[in-house]
Motif scaffolding. Structure first.
Motif, mmCIF file in Angstrom:
data_model
loop_
_atom_site.group_PDB
_atom_site.id
_atom_site.type_symbol
_atom_site.label_atom_id
_atom_site.label_comp_id
_atom_site.label_asym_id
_atom_site.label_seq_id
_atom_site.Cartn_x
_atom_site.Cartn_y
_atom_site.Cartn_z
ATOM 1 N N LEU A 105 0.823 -1.208 0.000
ATOM 2 C CA LEU A 105 0.000 0.000 0.000
ATOM 3 C C LEU A 105 0.858 1.260 0.000
ATOM 4 O O LEU A 105 0.531 2.243 -0.668
ATOM 5 C CB LEU A 105 -0.952 -0.010 1.194
ATOM 6 C CG LEU A 105 -2.078 -1.040 1.127
ATOM 7 C CD1 LEU A 105 -2.885 -1.035 2.416
ATOM 8 C CD2 LEU A 105 -2.974 -0.785 -0.057
ATOM 9 N N GLN A 106 1.975 1.249 0.739
ATOM 10 C CA GLN A 106 2.868 2.408 0.745
ATOM 11 C C GLN A 106 3.474 2.628 -0.639
ATOM 12 O O GLN A 106 3.528 3.760 -1.133
ATOM 13 C CB GLN A 106 3.980 2.222 1.774
ATOM 14 C CG GLN A 106 3.524 2.416 3.204
ATOM 15 C CD GLN A 106 4.636 2.161 4.200
ATOM 16 O OE1 GLN A 106 5.656 1.572 3.858
ATOM 17 N NE2 GLN A 106 4.439 2.601 5.433
ATOM 18 N N LEU A 107 3.948 1.556 -1.267
ATOM 19 C CA LEU A 107 4.528 1.686 -2.601
ATOM 20 C C LEU A 107 3.478 2.157 -3.606
ATOM 21 O O LEU A 107 3.768 2.989 -4.477
ATOM 22 C CB LEU A 107 5.124 0.354 -3.050
ATOM 23 C CG LEU A 107 6.386 -0.093 -2.304
ATOM 24 C CD1 LEU A 107 6.792 -1.498 -2.741
ATOM 25 C CD2 LEU A 107 7.516 0.880 -2.538
ATOM 26 N N LYS A 108 2.278 1.660 -3.485
ATOM 27 C CA LYS A 108 1.199 2.058 -4.392
ATOM 28 C C LYS A 108 0.896 3.545 -4.245
ATOM 29 O O LYS A 108 0.740 4.251 -5.236
ATOM 30 C CB LYS A 108 -0.039 1.218 -4.089
ATOM 31 C CG LYS A 108 -1.204 1.452 -4.978
ATOM 32 C CD LYS A 108 -1.143 0.567 -6.155
ATOM 33 C CE LYS A 108 -2.462 0.676 -6.910
ATOM 34 N NZ LYS A 108 -2.337 0.277 -8.253
ATOM 35 N N SER A 109 0.837 4.030 -3.007
ATOM 36 C CA SER A 109 0.559 5.452 -2.798
ATOM 37 C C SER A 109 1.726 6.308 -3.291
ATOM 38 O O SER A 109 1.522 7.394 -3.844
ATOM 39 C CB SER A 109 0.272 5.734 -1.325
ATOM 40 O OG SER A 109 1.425 5.511 -0.542
ATOM 41 N N THR A 112 1.450 6.503 -7.043
ATOM 42 C CA THR A 112 0.348 7.403 -7.392
ATOM 43 C C THR A 112 0.776 8.860 -7.239
ATOM 44 O O THR A 112 0.482 9.695 -8.102
ATOM 45 C CB THR A 112 -0.879 7.107 -6.509
ATOM 46 O OG1 THR A 112 -1.212 5.731 -6.631
ATOM 47 C CG2 THR A 112 -2.066 7.954 -6.909
ATOM 48 N N GLY A 113 1.486 9.170 -6.158
ATOM 49 C CA GLY A 113 1.983 10.528 -5.951
ATOM 50 C C GLY A 113 2.946 10.949 -7.039
ATOM 51 O O GLY A 113 2.889 12.088 -7.544
ATOM 52 N N LYS A 114 3.836 10.047 -7.419
ATOM 53 C CA LYS A 114 4.806 10.370 -8.475
ATOM 54 C C LYS A 114 4.103 10.557 -9.817
ATOM 55 O O LYS A 114 4.495 11.411 -10.608
ATOM 56 C CB LYS A 114 5.869 9.285 -8.571
ATOM 57 C CG LYS A 114 6.848 9.338 -7.412
ATOM 58 C CD LYS A 114 7.979 8.366 -7.562
ATOM 59 C CE LYS A 114 8.934 8.522 -6.383
ATOM 60 N NZ LYS A 114 10.092 7.669 -6.494
ATOM 61 N N MET A 115 3.078 9.767 -10.074
ATOM 62 C CA MET A 115 2.331 9.926 -11.321
ATOM 63 C C MET A 115 1.646 11.294 -11.364
ATOM 64 O O MET A 115 1.620 11.952 -12.405
ATOM 65 C CB MET A 115 1.305 8.805 -11.475
ATOM 66 C CG MET A 115 1.917 7.465 -11.828
ATOM 67 S SD MET A 115 0.735 6.109 -11.872
ATOM 68 C CE MET A 115 -0.308 6.607 -13.215
ATOM 69 N N LYS A 116 1.115 11.740 -10.227
ATOM 70 C CA LYS A 116 0.493 13.058 -10.170
ATOM 71 C C LYS A 116 1.538 14.148 -10.409
ATOM 72 O O LYS A 116 1.270 15.119 -11.121
ATOM 73 C CB LYS A 116 -0.191 13.269 -8.819
ATOM 74 C CG LYS A 116 -1.473 12.497 -8.667
ATOM 75 C CD LYS A 116 -2.119 12.748 -7.320
ATOM 76 C CE LYS A 116 -3.385 11.939 -7.161
ATOM 77 N NZ LYS A 116 -3.999 12.130 -5.839
ATOM 78 N N THR A 117 2.731 13.973 -9.827
ATOM 79 C CA THR A 117 3.802 14.950 -10.016
ATOM 80 C C THR A 117 4.212 15.017 -11.479
ATOM 81 O O THR A 117 4.399 16.109 -12.035
ATOM 82 C CB THR A 117 5.023 14.582 -9.143
ATOM 83 O OG1 THR A 117 4.603 14.459 -7.784
ATOM 84 C CG2 THR A 117 6.109 15.620 -9.233
ATOM 85 N N VAL A 118 4.354 13.863 -12.122
ATOM 86 C CA VAL A 118 4.725 13.814 -13.538
ATOM 87 C C VAL A 118 3.653 14.497 -14.387
ATOM 88 O O VAL A 118 3.965 15.260 -15.311
ATOM 89 C CB VAL A 118 4.958 12.355 -13.991
ATOM 90 C CG1 VAL A 118 5.022 12.234 -15.492
ATOM 91 C CG2 VAL A 118 6.225 11.807 -13.365
ATOM 92 N N ALA A 119 2.394 14.243 -14.081
ATOM 93 C CA ALA A 119 1.310 14.863 -14.839
ATOM 94 C C ALA A 119 1.345 16.383 -14.682
ATOM 95 O O ALA A 119 1.165 17.124 -15.658
ATOM 96 C CB ALA A 119 -0.036 14.314 -14.376
ATOM 97 N N THR A 120 1.623 16.849 -13.466
ATOM 98 C CA THR A 120 1.713 18.292 -13.229
ATOM 99 C C THR A 120 2.868 18.892 -14.011
ATOM 100 O O THR A 120 2.725 19.948 -14.656
ATOM 101 C CB THR A 120 1.903 18.571 -11.720
ATOM 102 O OG1 THR A 120 0.863 17.940 -10.994
ATOM 103 C CG2 THR A 120 1.912 20.048 -11.424
ATOM 104 N N LEU A 121 4.032 18.232 -13.981
ATOM 105 C CA LEU A 121 5.203 18.737 -14.712
ATOM 106 C C LEU A 121 4.972 18.717 -16.220
ATOM 107 O O LEU A 121 5.403 19.636 -16.933
ATOM 108 C CB LEU A 121 6.444 17.919 -14.342
ATOM 109 C CG LEU A 121 6.963 18.113 -12.904
ATOM 110 C CD1 LEU A 121 8.094 17.147 -12.611
ATOM 111 C CD2 LEU A 121 7.400 19.545 -12.678
#
Length: 188
Positions: A105-109, A112-121
């Motif tokens: 669950l920690q790795l999954k979250s 997900t956080g990194k994917m959001k960061t990439v999308a923002t960038l």
């Protein structure tokens, strides 16, 4: 005698079928309704053995049978009960599974956080590219190439190159040239 052609025969069979629908002949082709089996007056073997047990004292073979059943019951209880080692093993496996689930669950979250960061960038990058293209088009539209040509020829004394100033070269077939801009075909 009556005529028996197909029309008459089919009419008779329809009439017979209609009248027979409401009728039920008990035991004809189906089971009898609510049939209760007759009780036999004879005693079963289990009932006879039960009466013999009550009427006379237990013999040696019956005592052995009772002891065996007690031992079998003890063995069954031991088989059902869990030993200390098995409980420890189950606890260790449960802790390991819980650790793996929490880690997952920690790795999954994190992903997900990194994917959001990439999308923002990526959205920021596309916005900056659009701004750069807008500035570039604004700069190039403000420049008047004809005016620059007049100033270069008139004030600065620049001329078009002559044929002796032009140099040609040949490129081998396995080489390549990088071209950063399109070359215009029009001669000036």
């Amino acid at each position: 005698m009556e005529r028996t052609n197909r029309a008459v025969t089919s009419r008779k069979s329809r009439i017979n079928a209609q009248s027979a629908r409401g009728m039920y002949v008990d035991g004809n082709t189906v089971r009898r309704l609510q049939e209760v089996p007759a009780r036999s007056r004879e005693m079963t073997e289990a009932q006879i053995a039960k009466r013999k047990k009550i009427s006379r004292p237990a013999s040696q073979s019956e005592k052995r049978r009772q002891q065996l059943s007690k031992e079998a019951q003890r063995n069954r209880e031991k088989a059902r009960s869990m030993g200390r080692g098995f409980v420890i093993f189950l606890a260790a496996v449960s802790v390991a599974v819980l650790f793996c689930c929490v880690n997952y669950l920690q790795l999954k979250s994190e992903v997900t956080g990194k994917m959001k960061t990439v999308a923002t960038l990526e959205s920021e990058l596309s916005q900056l590219k659009e701004e750069n293209n807008a500035y570039e088009s604004q700069v190039t539209s403000d420049v008047d190439l004809n005016n620059i040509k007049k100033i270069a020829i008139g004030r600065l004394g620049m001329n078009y190159p002559t044929d002796d100033q032009k140099k040609t070269y040949s490129v081998p077939s396995n080489s390549y040239v990088r071209q950063y801009q399109d070359i215009t075909d029009a001669k000036r």
